[in-house]
Write a protein that holds these residues in place. Structure first.
Motif, mmCIF file in Angstrom:
data_model
loop_
_atom_site.group_PDB
_atom_site.id
_atom_site.type_symbol
_atom_site.label_atom_id
_atom_site.label_comp_id
_atom_site.label_asym_id
_atom_site.label_seq_id
_atom_site.Cartn_x
_atom_site.Cartn_y
_atom_site.Cartn_z
ATOM 1 N N GLN A 134 0.850 -1.194 0.000
ATOM 2 C CA GLN A 134 0.000 0.000 0.000
ATOM 3 C C GLN A 134 0.882 1.238 0.000
ATOM 4 O O GLN A 134 1.918 1.256 0.669
ATOM 5 C CB GLN A 134 -0.894 0.061 1.235
ATOM 6 C CG GLN A 134 -2.020 -0.922 1.261
ATOM 7 C CD GLN A 134 -2.905 -0.701 2.483
ATOM 8 O OE1 GLN A 134 -2.476 -0.262 3.524
ATOM 9 N NE2 GLN A 134 -4.178 -1.022 2.334
ATOM 10 N N LEU A 135 0.447 2.260 -0.722
ATOM 11 C CA LEU A 135 1.123 3.552 -0.684
ATOM 12 C C LEU A 135 0.263 4.462 0.174
ATOM 13 O O LEU A 135 -0.941 4.599 -0.058
ATOM 14 C CB LEU A 135 1.291 4.105 -2.096
ATOM 15 C CG LEU A 135 2.108 5.382 -2.239
ATOM 16 C CD1 LEU A 135 3.472 5.278 -1.575
ATOM 17 C CD2 LEU A 135 2.277 5.716 -3.714
ATOM 18 N N PRO A 184 -4.982 14.380 8.215
ATOM 19 C CA PRO A 184 -5.656 13.232 7.593
ATOM 20 C C PRO A 184 -4.651 12.245 7.005
ATOM 21 O O PRO A 184 -3.585 12.632 6.533
ATOM 22 C CB PRO A 184 -6.516 13.868 6.504
ATOM 23 C CG PRO A 184 -5.915 15.202 6.248
ATOM 24 C CD PRO A 184 -5.247 15.625 7.522
ATOM 25 N N GLN A 185 -5.031 10.983 7.058
ATOM 26 C CA GLN A 185 -4.206 9.914 6.507
ATOM 27 C C GLN A 185 -4.888 9.359 5.260
ATOM 28 O O GLN A 185 -6.112 9.252 5.217
ATOM 29 C CB GLN A 185 -4.006 8.818 7.550
ATOM 30 C CG GLN A 185 -3.265 9.326 8.768
ATOM 31 C CD GLN A 185 -3.198 8.294 9.871
ATOM 32 O OE1 GLN A 185 -3.468 7.110 9.656
ATOM 33 N NE2 GLN A 185 -2.837 8.727 11.062
ATOM 34 N N PHE A 186 -4.061 8.996 4.273
ATOM 35 C CA PHE A 186 -4.560 8.601 2.964
ATOM 36 C C PHE A 186 -4.011 7.259 2.524
ATOM 37 O O PHE A 186 -2.937 6.847 2.953
ATOM 38 C CB PHE A 186 -4.155 9.643 1.910
ATOM 39 C CG PHE A 186 -4.720 11.002 2.178
ATOM 40 C CD1 PHE A 186 -5.921 11.394 1.624
ATOM 41 C CD2 PHE A 186 -4.056 11.895 3.007
ATOM 42 C CE1 PHE A 186 -6.455 12.645 1.877
ATOM 43 C CE2 PHE A 186 -4.583 13.148 3.274
ATOM 44 C CZ PHE A 186 -5.777 13.526 2.705
ATOM 45 N N ILE A 187 -4.763 6.631 1.619
ATOM 46 C CA ILE A 187 -4.346 5.388 0.956
ATOM 47 C C ILE A 187 -4.452 5.610 -0.547
ATOM 48 O O ILE A 187 -5.432 6.188 -1.031
ATOM 49 C CB ILE A 187 -5.248 4.202 1.363
ATOM 50 C CG1 ILE A 187 -5.157 3.944 2.862
ATOM 51 C CG2 ILE A 187 -4.876 2.948 0.589
ATOM 52 C CD1 ILE A 187 -6.103 2.869 3.361
ATOM 53 N N LEU A 188 -3.460 5.147 -1.288
ATOM 54 C CA LEU A 188 -3.483 5.237 -2.743
ATOM 55 C C LEU A 188 -4.684 4.496 -3.301
ATOM 56 O O LEU A 188 -4.950 3.356 -2.930
ATOM 57 C CB LEU A 188 -2.198 4.632 -3.323
ATOM 58 C CG LEU A 188 -2.138 4.509 -4.849
ATOM 59 C CD1 LEU A 188 -2.014 5.873 -5.504
ATOM 60 C CD2 LEU A 188 -0.976 3.605 -5.250
ATOM 61 N N ASP A 189 -5.395 5.149 -4.216
ATOM 62 C CA ASP A 189 -6.467 4.496 -4.971
ATOM 63 C C ASP A 189 -5.790 3.833 -6.176
ATOM 64 O O ASP A 189 -5.669 4.432 -7.232
ATOM 65 C CB ASP A 189 -7.497 5.534 -5.411
ATOM 66 C CG ASP A 189 -8.611 4.946 -6.272
ATOM 67 O OD1 ASP A 189 -8.521 3.765 -6.675
ATOM 68 O OD2 ASP A 189 -9.563 5.684 -6.574
#
Length: 191
Positions: free
Chosen positions: A108-109, A121-126
């Motif tokens: 995961q990126l 905020p924390q994000f995850i690559l789509d």
């Protein structure tokens, strides 16, 4: 003729399959690290297209169309993290850290955005929606902030053009679990 068509169709199918190889998170990270690294200036006002006017902010407008660094990227931690410094040396300065969940086995990126809204905020690559020309990070809905009514950046979109020398960065906000009408969207040119 039929004997020739079967081998030819197999070759074409294999060629298409190799071209259509899905990007992995590490591929996107390495592309970001190589393409984004360095300093960027805000594009001139006439190039600030399809934005919601964020470049007109009193702290941002003096940077528009100048050679002043308005965005920079650098790898840190022996290249395991890419640091984005947005609007450095202004009251709107923000930092986003992009990194793999595990650099050796990158499944995961991820990203964390340190915002002037005073939240992170924390994000995850789509991975399904992203390409090398358009990289999308969605707010990690497993975190309390992303599920909250608090005003926060909910999506980051990085769009590349001009052989990676132009960047449209979109920081799309949400309040009360709905998209904001006004967002921080900027166009940058590599210095």
């Amino acid at each position: 003729m039929k004997k020739l068509l079967l081998p030819l169709s197999i070759i074409v199918a294999l060629s298409i399959a190799s071209i259509a190889k899905e990007l992995e998170p590490i591929d996107i990270y390495e592309y970001m690290r190589s393409t984004l690294n360095g300093e960027w200036s805000l594009s001139p006002e006439d190039k600030q297209l399809n934005t919601t006017g964020a470049y007109k902010n009193k702290f941002v407008l003096p940077l528009v169309g100048t050679d002043i660094t308005a965005l920079s990227y650098k790898p840190i931690g022996f290249g395991s993290t890419l640091q984005e410094d947005l609007l450095p040396n202004t009251k709107k300065q923000m930092v986003t850290m992009y990194h793999c969940d595990d650099y050796v086995d990158c499944t995961q990126l991820l990203a964390t955005h340190f915002c002037t809204k005073m939240n992170q905020p924390q994000f995850i690559l789509d991975i399904k929606g992203s390409t090398q020309e358009k990289i999308i990070f969605n707010c990690n809905m497993k975190t309390a902030l992303c599920r909250s009514n608090e005003d926060h950046i909910h999506q980051i979109i990085l769009e590349f053009s001009n052989e990676g020398k132009h960047l449209k960065s979109s920081y799309l906000g949400w309040t009360d679990q709905k998209p904001n009408k006004k967002n921080s969207i900027y166009h940058f040119d590599k210095k």
